[in-house]
Motif scaffolding. Structure first.
Motif, PDB file in Angstrom:
ATOM      1  N   GLU A 275      40.980  41.008  42.958  1.00 41.82           N
ATOM      2  CA  GLU A 275      39.541  41.228  42.776  1.00 41.82           C
ATOM      3  C   GLU A 275      39.245  42.724  42.775  1.00 41.82           C
ATOM      4  OE1 GLU A 275      37.861  40.652  47.279  1.00 41.82           O
ATOM      5  OE2 GLU A 275      38.029  38.853  46.068  1.00 41.82           O
ATOM      6  N   PRO A 276      38.272  43.154  41.995  1.00 43.81           N
ATOM      7  CA  PRO A 276      37.505  42.347  41.051  1.00 43.81           C
ATOM      8  C   PRO A 276      38.324  42.042  39.794  1.00 43.81           C
ATOM      9  CG  PRO A 276      36.841  44.634  40.871  1.00 43.81           C
ATOM     10  CD  PRO A 276      37.845  44.565  41.986  1.00 43.81           C
ATOM     11  N   ASN A 277      38.271  40.818  39.350  1.00 41.07           N
ATOM     12  CA  ASN A 277      39.028  40.415  38.166  1.00 41.07           C
ATOM     13  C   ASN A 277      38.170  40.589  36.913  1.00 41.07           C
ATOM     14  OD1 ASN A 277      41.147  39.159  36.669  1.00 41.07           O
ATOM     15  ND2 ASN A 277      39.890  37.303  36.607  1.00 41.07           N
ATOM     16  N   SER A 278      38.761  41.108  35.824  1.00 44.12           N
ATOM     17  CA  SER A 278      37.968  41.378  34.623  1.00 44.12           C
ATOM     18  C   SER A 278      38.596  40.824  33.346  1.00 44.12           C
ATOM     19  CB  SER A 278      37.766  42.892  34.459  1.00 44.12           C
ATOM     20  OG  SER A 278      39.019  43.546  34.326  1.00 44.12           O
ATOM     21  N   GLN A 279      39.703  40.075  33.463  1.00 43.66           N
ATOM     22  CA  GLN A 279      40.340  39.456  32.303  1.00 43.66           C
ATOM     23  C   GLN A 279      40.667  38.006  32.620  1.00 43.66           C
ATOM     24  OE1 GLN A 279      43.490  42.602  31.905  1.00 43.66           O
ATOM     25  NE2 GLN A 279      42.799  42.679  29.774  1.00 43.66           N
ATOM     26  N   TRP A 280      40.726  37.179  31.569  1.00 44.50           N
ATOM     27  CA  TRP A 280      40.932  35.755  31.773  1.00 44.50           C
ATOM     28  C   TRP A 280      42.288  35.470  32.431  1.00 44.50           C
ATOM     29  CZ3 TRP A 280      37.056  32.639  31.749  1.00 44.50           C
ATOM     30  CH2 TRP A 280      35.985  32.805  30.869  1.00 44.50           C
TER      31      TRP A 280
END
Length: 336
Positions: free
Chosen positions: A56-61
């Protein structure tokens, strides 16, 4: 297919084409897959452990692939972990279930808090009081949520949601449910979500509660002002089951629910809708049934505050994806 529906489809296609890829929050492809398998072949044995492993923070699938089996656990995707796909191997093949109850905010089997979450090919169940123990005279009705969706721009494909009271808490935000099965007895699709339910099968199990209750209720939509964009829109699909059931009762003074081209079986009561605690606010509701069919779709016995003008406006405003997909987020979900 009517000329009007063809026109709507063409208009939708044009609008979608103009807005495709506007929302690029998570990209448009899966960059990593995490395997969950109870037999030991995966990196994780529980769904929650796999979610916990997402940075986290995650920004890709990131896809969490859940192998077949019954996973007895509570699952929560935190607000700081968007861009997650949870994918099972099919309804009744991959099941997540738990037995919590009492308050709606703590009983959910599966809680999704961030935006940009996709769930596919899963059964999500709250097993509390589901049919097996209903013959007990001391049985009490209590909220027992299977799914709670807080995040915006979330989609659910080919899923099954099983419960009795308050099965699916569509809390808030824009959501899309496609080819899903939803089961319950009382207020089992409720909340303030801005959502489309397309080709979903609704099964009313209120008959199991007799003689404790006399009616079931499918929706309890809470819309609080004329500027509130929320509402539940059901496109095609079906309503079947046992016991007399209302399509909805008002959970807010501007409650909004539309059924469009839905098959309504005879379980639907002639009145159709119930004002509940908002009697006197009926002129503010938006309840409509447009081009529905089945023995429960006859409008002659409906409550008097349902009118044809409202139905016509509902068809024009809510029967397309533009109700939830103004910036093209649906088209940015990776293809399965």
């Amino acid at each position: 297919m009517s000329d009007l529906f063809i026109f709507i489809a063409l208009l939708l296609s044009t609008c979608t084409g103009l807005s495709v890829a506007t929302d690029q929050t998570c990209g448009n492809k899966v960059v990593s897959t995490i395997l969950v398998d109870q037999t030991g072949s995966g990196k994780h044995h529980t769904v929650q452990a796999a979610i916990d492993s997402v940075p986290e923070p995650n920004s890709q699938w990131i896809k969490i692939k859940v192998k077949r089996g019954v996973y007895i656990e509570k699952v929560s995707i935190p607000y700081t972990k968007p861009c997650i796909i949870v994918e099972g191997e099919g309804q009744k093949v991959t099941t997540i279930t738990y037995n919590a109850h009492e308050a709606t905010d703590v009983s959910s089997t599966f809680i999704s808090s961030p935006s940009h979450v996709v769930v596919r090919n899963l059964t999500i169940m709250n097993s509390y009081n589901r049919l097996s123990s209903l013959s007990k005279p001391s049985w009490n009705i209590k909220p027992a949520v299977a799914l709670a969706v807080y995040g915006d721009k979330s989609a659910f494909y080919d899923c099954e949601f099983l419960g009795l009271q308050d099965t699916l808490w569509d809390v808030q935000g824009r959501h899309f449910f496609k080819n899903c099965y939803i089961e319950g007895a009382i207020d089992f699709i409720f909340g303030s979500g801005q959502s489309i339910y397309e080709d979903c099968r609704i099964n009313v199990t209120a008959g199991a509660l007799a003689p404790i209750v006399n009616f079931g209720y499918i929706t309890a939509q809470a819309r609080w002002s004329i500027r509130d964009p929320s509402g539940f829109v059901f496109i095609r699909g079906s309503v079947r089951g046992t016991m007399n059931v209302y399509l909805g009762r008002a959970y807010g003074p501007f409650s909004r629910v539309i059924f469009f081209q839905t098959y309504l079986a005879s379980v639907v009561v002639p009145q159709g809708w119930f004002s509940w605690n908002y009697a006197g606010h009926e002129a503010r509701f938006t309840y409509a049934e447009v081009d529905c069919k089945g023995t429960g779709s006859y409008l002659s016995g409906r409550v008097p505050w349902i009118n044809k003008v409202q139905s016509t406006l509902a068809k024009e405003q809510f029967a397309t994806y533009s109700f939830i997909d103004q910036d093209g987020w649906l088209s940015n979900i990776p293809r399965f």
